[in-house]
Write an enzyme that holds these catalytic residues in place. Sequence first.
Site, mmCIF file in Angstrom:
data_model
loop_
_atom_site.group_PDB
_atom_site.id
_atom_site.type_symbol
_atom_site.label_atom_id
_atom_site.label_comp_id
_atom_site.label_asym_id
_atom_site.label_seq_id
_atom_site.Cartn_x
_atom_site.Cartn_y
_atom_site.Cartn_z
ATOM 1 C CE LYS A 123 137.210 14.919 47.163
ATOM 2 N NZ LYS A 123 136.749 14.340 45.911
ATOM 3 C CE LYS A 138 142.561 17.965 43.960
ATOM 4 N NZ LYS A 138 141.720 18.198 42.787
ATOM 5 C CE LYS A 153 135.742 16.919 38.169
ATOM 6 N NZ LYS A 153 135.940 15.816 39.128
HETATM 7 P P1 ATP Z 1 136.643 16.620 43.139
HETATM 8 O O1 ATP Z 1 136.825 17.953 43.802
HETATM 9 O O2 ATP Z 1 135.209 16.217 43.008
HETATM 10 O O3 ATP Z 1 137.487 15.524 43.756
HETATM 11 P P2 ATP Z 1 138.643 17.034 41.117
HETATM 12 O O4 ATP Z 1 138.739 18.348 40.429
HETATM 13 O O5 ATP Z 1 139.634 16.714 42.180
HETATM 14 O O6 ATP Z 1 137.145 16.844 41.645
HETATM 15 P P3 ATP Z 1 138.758 14.333 40.106
HETATM 16 O O7 ATP Z 1 137.637 13.769 39.308
HETATM 17 O O8 ATP Z 1 138.859 13.952 41.542
HETATM 18 O O9 ATP Z 1 138.702 15.929 39.970
HETATM 19 O O10 ATP Z 1 140.137 13.996 39.385
HETATM 20 C C1 ATP Z 1 140.204 13.738 37.980
HETATM 21 C C2 ATP Z 1 141.627 13.820 37.494
HETATM 22 O O11 ATP Z 1 142.068 15.185 37.489
HETATM 23 C C3 ATP Z 1 142.638 13.067 38.366
HETATM 24 O O12 ATP Z 1 143.608 12.482 37.518
HETATM 25 C C4 ATP Z 1 143.261 14.147 39.196
HETATM 26 O O13 ATP Z 1 144.569 13.811 39.640
HETATM 27 C C5 ATP Z 1 143.280 15.292 38.205
HETATM 28 N N1 ATP Z 1 143.271 16.585 38.903
HETATM 29 C C6 ATP Z 1 142.284 17.032 39.722
HETATM 30 N N2 ATP Z 1 142.586 18.247 40.178
HETATM 31 C C7 ATP Z 1 143.795 18.560 39.650
HETATM 32 C C8 ATP Z 1 144.650 19.701 39.764
HETATM 33 N N3 ATP Z 1 144.300 20.726 40.523
HETATM 34 N N4 ATP Z 1 145.817 19.694 39.091
HETATM 35 C C9 ATP Z 1 146.183 18.635 38.316
HETATM 36 N N5 ATP Z 1 145.424 17.541 38.173
HETATM 37 C C10 ATP Z 1 144.243 17.501 38.828
HETATM 38 MG MG MG Z 2 139.452 14.885 43.271
#
Ligand code: ATP
Ligand code: MG
Length: 331
Positions: free
Chosen positions: A111, A194, A197
């Site tokens: 990040k 990955k 969002k």
């Molecule tokens: P950001 O991009 O802002 O970091 P994010 O999509 O990674 O958002 P987080 O809020 O960081 O979401 O993570 C929330 C939960 O969702 C965590 O438990 C994380 O491990 C899970 N998670 C996030 N992305 C994935 C993915 N691609 N596959 C499975 N689990 C995920």
């Molecule tokens: Mg994340």
Amino acid sequence: MFSGIQPSGGLTLGNYLGAIRRFVTMQDQGGFAQTLYCMVDMHAITVWQDPDALRRNTRELAAGYLAAGLDPARSILFNQSRVPEHAQLAWVFNCVARMGWMGRMTQWKDKAGKNAEAASLGLFAYPALMAADILLYHATHVPVGEDQKQHLELTRDVAAKFNHDYGVDFFPVTEPVIEGTATRVMSLRDGTKKMSKSDPSDASRINLTDDADTIARKIRKARTDPEPLPSDYAGLRDRPEARNLVNIYAALSDQGTDQVMRTHGGSQFGAFKPALAELAVETLAPISAEMARLMQDPAEIDRTLAAGALRARDIAAPILERTYDIVGMLR
Ligand code: ATP
Ligand code: MG
């Protein structure tokens, strides 16, 4: 049991399969003294968030929790900033965790990118706040996606160092709960990245709020290779994009990947992708419809979160007090 999601954008299929759906299972199966699910707004602001968007995303995340089946009568649902003990314990942990530990975190490197000098101090300290989120409730189990494994190891290190430095056995050893076929859903544009969002490309992800046509289009356009699906899962080893779609299919249909290969092995993507899209729409449509319904009454969401925060504080406050006492702060 504790877990959280950042209101840093709309929920993705990765968040649903890797986190929320499993939160619901763990709530429903019982066996935990308490399940707590947080909207971690203080983590979200480690990168810039427009204030109105943050408010909206926090409510929408709460709506996603509720629509997926989290029940405020059985689980404590709240947004992090309403429970000031998170920030207070995080400060103590900032003084326990070492700079070197933080510098090794993959999420920090990803990040902050090449310009770490310009990243916020909060982004660097993120894992200490996350350790506080968990240990503030003496949580022993934390359901997360694969990407959070390293942060959970750091949480264990923080607990162990605190206990060791102060000669106490106060914070528990936390177990990450990372299971299923969708612990790491990948981007639809790049099978080595990955799904997130906060990815600038909307085509890289499926949002819980996408309509049926959008979901079908994104899956149709998902990057793949020209080969048909192999007959067994091992044949997907060097085909990350194809493997990702198979993993998503398996998770959505509650099957093992071997079972999916038995049915779809030999298929061209021209046939597999529409089947996957249909399955995704079937699963997500009721959730997004319920989210839209809940979002029509934001005041009700706010009341649910305020009530959850009061209950969270009942657990957190004595643990923080005891921590301050151990550290030697006059109360
Ligand atoms: P950001 O991009 O802002 O970091 P994010 O999509 O990674 O958002 P987080 O809020 O960081 O979401 O993570 C929330 C939960 O969702 C965590 O438990 C994380 O491990 C899970 N998670 C996030 N992305 C994935 C993915 N691609 N596959 C499975 N689990 C995920
Ligand atoms: Mg994340």
